[in-house]
Scaffold this active site. Structure first.
Site, PDB file in Angstrom:
ATOM      1  N   HIS A   1       0.870  -1.178   0.000  1.00 20.34           N
ATOM      2  CA  HIS A   1       0.000   0.000   0.000  1.00 20.34           C
ATOM      3  C   HIS A   1       0.910   1.233   0.000  1.00 20.34           C
ATOM      4  O   HIS A   1       2.031   1.200   0.492  1.00 20.34           O
ATOM      5  CB  HIS A   1      -0.851  -0.042   1.274  1.00 20.34           C
ATOM      6  CG  HIS A   1      -1.934   0.977   1.352  1.00 20.34           C
ATOM      7  ND1 HIS A   1      -1.695   2.287   1.704  1.00 20.34           N
ATOM      8  CD2 HIS A   1      -3.277   0.879   1.144  1.00 20.34           C
ATOM      9  CE1 HIS A   1      -2.840   2.955   1.720  1.00 20.34           C
ATOM     10  NE2 HIS A   1      -3.803   2.134   1.369  1.00 20.34           N
TER      11      HIS A   1
ATOM     12  N   ASP B   1       2.929  -4.710   8.042  1.00 24.74           N
ATOM     13  CA  ASP B   1       1.670  -3.978   7.903  1.00 24.74           C
ATOM     14  C   ASP B   1       0.540  -4.991   7.982  1.00 24.74           C
ATOM     15  O   ASP B   1       0.304  -5.757   7.048  1.00 24.74           O
ATOM     16  CB  ASP B   1       1.674  -3.242   6.560  1.00 24.74           C
ATOM     17  CG  ASP B   1       0.350  -2.557   6.247  1.00 24.74           C
ATOM     18  OD1 ASP B   1      -0.612  -2.718   7.022  1.00 24.74           O
ATOM     19  OD2 ASP B   1       0.279  -1.864   5.216  1.00 24.74           O
TER      20      ASP B   1
ATOM     21  N   GLN C   1      -4.599  -5.350   6.523  1.00 26.13           N
ATOM     22  CA  GLN C   1      -5.514  -6.237   5.796  1.00 26.13           C
ATOM     23  C   GLN C   1      -5.584  -7.631   6.409  1.00 26.13           C
ATOM     24  O   GLN C   1      -6.557  -8.355   6.177  1.00 26.13           O
ATOM     25  CB  GLN C   1      -5.084  -6.345   4.328  1.00 26.13           C
ATOM     26  CG  GLN C   1      -5.240  -5.063   3.547  1.00 26.13           C
ATOM     27  CD  GLN C   1      -6.683  -4.602   3.433  1.00 26.13           C
ATOM     28  OE1 GLN C   1      -7.600  -5.420   3.352  1.00 26.13           O
ATOM     29  NE2 GLN C   1      -6.891  -3.303   3.438  1.00 26.13           N
TER      30      GLN C   1
ATOM     31  N   LYS D   1     -10.980  -1.566  10.129  1.00 19.35           N
ATOM     32  CA  LYS D   1     -11.067  -2.772   9.298  1.00 19.35           C
ATOM     33  C   LYS D   1     -11.458  -3.994  10.123  1.00 19.35           C
ATOM     34  O   LYS D   1     -11.575  -5.093   9.594  1.00 19.35           O
ATOM     35  CB  LYS D   1      -9.752  -3.014   8.570  1.00 19.35           C
ATOM     36  CG  LYS D   1      -9.360  -1.884   7.606  1.00 19.35           C
ATOM     37  CD  LYS D   1      -8.092  -2.194   6.858  1.00 19.35           C
ATOM     38  CE  LYS D   1      -7.521  -0.971   6.147  1.00 19.35           C
ATOM     39  NZ  LYS D   1      -8.358  -0.461   5.058  1.00 19.35           N
TER      40      LYS D   1
ATOM     41  N   CYS E   1      -4.685   2.332  -3.810  1.00 18.64           N
ATOM     42  CA  CYS E   1      -3.473   2.832  -3.136  1.00 18.64           C
ATOM     43  C   CYS E   1      -2.334   1.827  -3.244  1.00 18.64           C
ATOM     44  O   CYS E   1      -1.534   1.667  -2.324  1.00 18.64           O
ATOM     45  CB  CYS E   1      -3.750   3.175  -1.674  1.00 18.64           C
ATOM     46  SG  CYS E   1      -4.841   4.583  -1.460  1.00 18.64           S
TER      47      CYS E   1
END
Length: 412
Positions: free
Chosen positions: A129, A206, A209, A232, A370
């Site tokens: 991202h 990261d 997600q 999320k 993104c």
């Protein structure tokens, strides 16, 4: 049918009743919300916690002797402990509240300005991202470090053998997403972390997600930093967490100066507070932190293994149905992936498809998500992205498939 049996076992209809927004209509159609990779919806149980905070104990924390302040402080710190236990951090103060994943990444990138020099190397993956690319580019501009990219293959998987070639004694930092937001690919982060540590490099993962689908154990992974966002994970926007190993958090300088993050202040010298306050300057998103804890409780009550199994079935069902459509091209067919499908239909622009789907009440994301380097790799302007959550149903997928077919017919 198999999927009906699974849906009944998972009790998706019961779960859907927890989400008031799923009852609304869009353009005269029942809402089908397939933009979960951008933000998930919020159950009533979390909404109630937000309302309760502002109705009954809204006050600033850590500073007041009065009852409301103490009650808010207790609830906020209880939420930190919930997150510590969920991610299996060793200590509560290894969980730093942030405004979201992007904030956590920038906090680490800013701190590493003091540790890097010209010629040092940073590795990122080609499927990141933008928020896990741009801060490192800025860091390289400040320090003279070199940014190198781990390539991906046509299935949307990291090429691990290339990672092994890239990493060396000059590598100081490795940054990889746990799951690609554009493709849904699950990266082999445990192996990536082990290889990085063998070369004395630190690792930030990261988890934005991954966290809604996979319960990451930061101690088992031995990761140095892990970031995630509440919005999320059935929580509110504007709050997230940075997990950092205590030793690293002690080394990093403060990211912002202000109230809460200080021990003593004089015009001659300021000393900083200990963890976690050192990185939490100013009044935090108190309600958001408390609600994040409630969202974690909600998802754990359902069970992450159960969520993952059900979402995998949704993914397989939708993928099979989409592949029956002539001209369909799916991007990202990794062996391991979460419930995300990025696709295009030959000759049609993804924006046009997404616009027509919206007219039929179906929310998907279109564009580069993104993750523009991913789109450049596939030589496309963008994709239509349908991303599923545990409150979605097979019936919704059926409606989505019919809508895609209708949009295709209208655009050709």
């Amino acid at each position: 049918m198999r999927h009906q049996t699974q849906a009944k076992t998972f009790e998706v209809e019961k779960i859907r009743k927890d989400f008031p927004i799923l009852n609304r209509k869009v353009n005269g159609y029942p809402l089908v919300y397939f933009d979960n990779a951008a933000t998930s919806q919020t159950p009533q149980q979390v909404i109630d916690v937000i309302v309760d905070y502002y109705s009954n104990y809204n006050a600033n924390i850590h500073r007041g002797v009065h009852s409301l302040s103490q009650e808010a402080t207790d609830k906020y710190e209880q939420a930190r402990i919930k997150l510590q236990k969920h991610f299996n951090a060793e200590k509560p103060y290894e969980i730093i509240f942030t405004s979201g994943t992007t904030h956590g990444i920038n906090l680490v990138a800013s701190g590493f300005s003091e540790f890097l020099k010209e010629g040092d190397e940073i590795l990122v993956s080609a499927m990141e991202h933008h928020s896990n690319i741009v801060p490192w580019q800025m860091l390289c501009e400040r320090t003279g470090a070199i940014l190198k990219v781990i390539p991906i293959n046509l299935k949307g998987e990291l090429i691990y053998s290339e990672y092994e070639k890239l990493i060396n004694e000059n590598t100081k930092l490795v940054f990889v997403n746990h799951v690609s937001n554009a493709l849904g690919s699950v990266n082999p982060i445990k192996e990536i972390i082990e290889k990085a540590h063998a070369n004395n490099a630190a690792v930030l993962i990261d988890g934005a997600q991954a966290a809604p689908h996979i319960k990451a154990d930061v101690q088992a992974l031995d990761v140095d930093f892990y970031v995630a966002s509440a919005h999320k994970m059935c929580g509110p926007t504007g709050v997230g967490i940075l997990y950092g190993k205590e030793a690293w958090l002690e080394k990093l300088p403060p990211y912002q100066g202000g109230g809460e993050m200080i021990a003593t202040v004089s015009f001659e010298k300021t000393t900083y507070a200990g963890l976690p306050h050192k990185f939490e300057a100013g009044t935090p998103n108190i309600c958001g932190g408390i609600a994040f804890g409630a969202a974690i409780d909600y998802m754990n009550q359902i069970g992450f293994d159960e969520i993952a199994a059900y979402e995998h079935e949704l993914l397989e069902y939708a993928t099979g149905k989409l592949k029956e459509i002539e001209g369909m091209k799916i991007y990202g067919e990794a062996e391991e992936k979460t419930a995300v499908i990025s696709f295009n239909i030959e000759g049609l622009h993804p924006y046009d498809i997404g616009t027509l789907l919206d007219k039929m009440g179906i929310a998907v994301r279109t564009g580069h998500h993104c993750a523009q380097p991913v789109m450049d790799f596939f030589k496309i302007p963008g994709t239509v992205r349908a991303s599923f959550s545990f409150y979605n149903s097979h019936d919704e997928i059926d409606s989505f498939i019919e809508a895609v077919k209708k949009a295709k017919m209208m655009l050709q």
